[in-house]
Design an enzyme around this catalytic site. Sequence first.
Site, PDB file in Angstrom:
ATOM      1  N   LYS A 162      13.841  11.764  -9.419  1.00  0.00           N
ATOM      2  CA  LYS A 162      14.952  10.955  -8.904  1.00  0.00           C
ATOM      3  C   LYS A 162      16.326  11.472  -9.331  1.00  0.00           C
ATOM      4  O   LYS A 162      17.257  10.710  -9.575  1.00  0.00           O
ATOM      5  CB  LYS A 162      14.806   9.487  -9.344  1.00  0.00           C
ATOM      6  CG  LYS A 162      13.467   8.859  -8.974  1.00  0.00           C
ATOM      7  CD  LYS A 162      13.342   7.452  -9.509  1.00  0.00           C
ATOM      8  CE  LYS A 162      11.958   6.888  -9.270  1.00  0.00           C
ATOM      9  NZ  LYS A 162      11.784   5.537  -9.818  1.00  0.00           N
ATOM     10  N   ASP A 173       7.417  -0.195 -12.777  1.00  0.00           N
ATOM     11  CA  ASP A 173       7.916  -1.340 -12.011  1.00  0.00           C
ATOM     12  C   ASP A 173       6.811  -2.069 -11.266  1.00  0.00           C
ATOM     13  O   ASP A 173       6.866  -3.295 -11.095  1.00  0.00           O
ATOM     14  CB  ASP A 173       9.034  -0.913 -11.044  1.00  0.00           C
ATOM     15  CG  ASP A 173       8.631   0.239 -10.142  1.00  0.00           C
ATOM     16  OD1 ASP A 173       7.532   0.793 -10.306  1.00  0.00           O
ATOM     17  OD2 ASP A 173       9.438   0.602  -9.266  1.00  0.00           O
TER      18      ASP A 173
END
Length: 496
Positions: free
Chosen positions: A197, A232
């Site tokens: 990312k 997450d």
Amino acid sequence: MFVTATAMLPAVGSLCISRTPRGGPRFTMAVRSNVNVSVAPILTKLQKECAAPLPVLRNVADAMTADMRAGLVVDGGGELKMILSYVDALPTGNERGLFYALDLGGTNFRVLRVQLGGQEERVQATEFEQVSIPQELMRGTSEELFDFIATGLAKFSEKEAGKFHLPRGRQREIGFTFSFPVKQTSIDSGILIKWTKGFSVSGTPGKDVVACLNEAMERQGLDMRVSALVNDTVGTLAGARYWDEDVMVAVILGTGTNACYVEQMDAIPKLQGNKSPSGRTIINTEWGAFSKGLPLTEFDRDMDAASINPGEQIYEKTISGMYLGEIVRRVLLKMAEEGALFGNSVPEKLSMPFVLRTPHICAMQQDYSEDLQAVGSTLYDVAGVESSLKARKVVIEVCDTIVKRGGRLAGAGIVSILQKIDEDSNGAIFGKRTVVAMDGGLYENYTQYRRYVHEAVTELLGTEISKNVVIEHTKDGSGIGAALLASANSKFDHDY
């Protein structure tokens, strides 16, 4: 960010579109008679190659289930990593006290505190802040990044007041949501495999990220410890499970995608003992790496070849928000070059990778006007494209084709997990209410995508069985979930 959309729209066919603001007829387009003759074959081929009818979905679901089993036998046994989360104690509602959560998974980090009041009062209060991470720290050193995070956490903790109170003699505990590839070694430790990312922080790969954060908090004089490290998806499952004990699966469908589920420890051969009293744990599938049986096109292959990880994350590249807009852009570019979709010249901006993003195609598919004015405005603003009404109709067809494939394949993934659990529980799952907790902007805000996910699940399971499967949106559940897991794994007794 997407603009929130909650209403479900009627189904969109592969060759005809009919929509108005109320969902009634707007126009009908016969592809071959309404578009440039050179564009029609490209569109027809795209729709054929992207088609995900029931047999294709069933093959994908079955192949993913088999891959899950292989990954549970031995690490590397299949494309899905099937990572042990070490979350053996799920929230029960009895959790009490003050707990923090830190969510690091992108260009921002989020800090949250929650006061838990047990079964009767549940979540008494929450507060959170979001902090942007400077670009230079995303490419700096490990100490610089974690010191920045610890400083932000310290400033946030200084504002603790009102309904938030820490009993005397207790240390503040935190659930750390870390959404990067990690080799987890316990509930409160994990080795960073690599940054993704856009991060390329030196000195962290190969190290325990919890130790990095704990050391940074010590340097900042912050009396706090990490008691749970989760990704997450696992946080989302824990947060949803706190309110509903029928939650068995959690799925993230946003910029990226992943899924996790509650598994019986007896069904994990690679665990080799180390059973918990509960006899179950959460498995992080990392399903984005799956690739078997997916209906792919030249545009998918070209995008994959040009990516930073060619040959990897193929499932993610067909179903997640990071890539849907880029696939559409590549299709439109070919139509512009070979079929003069937007006239005799090819707009230069249309050649720029990722200039057309998923929020743009979402916005275009929410245009219910007769002249598709919003579609035209988006094309012009984003890609410098002047478009006719016929061209805009083609653009809508392309968007729908790519989004329909993505949503249906995501639905097949959900069914693969449900049937894996059901097969190992002698039909116990499909015989009762089972909840799939969903989070992510793509699922939340892209109405057509969400509908295609639900349709695929219903088709694969059948009407009767699918009635027992509840797909429930859980907004921002990972933060609360991380705090709850910090509580569930606290070193202190809850009944203080």
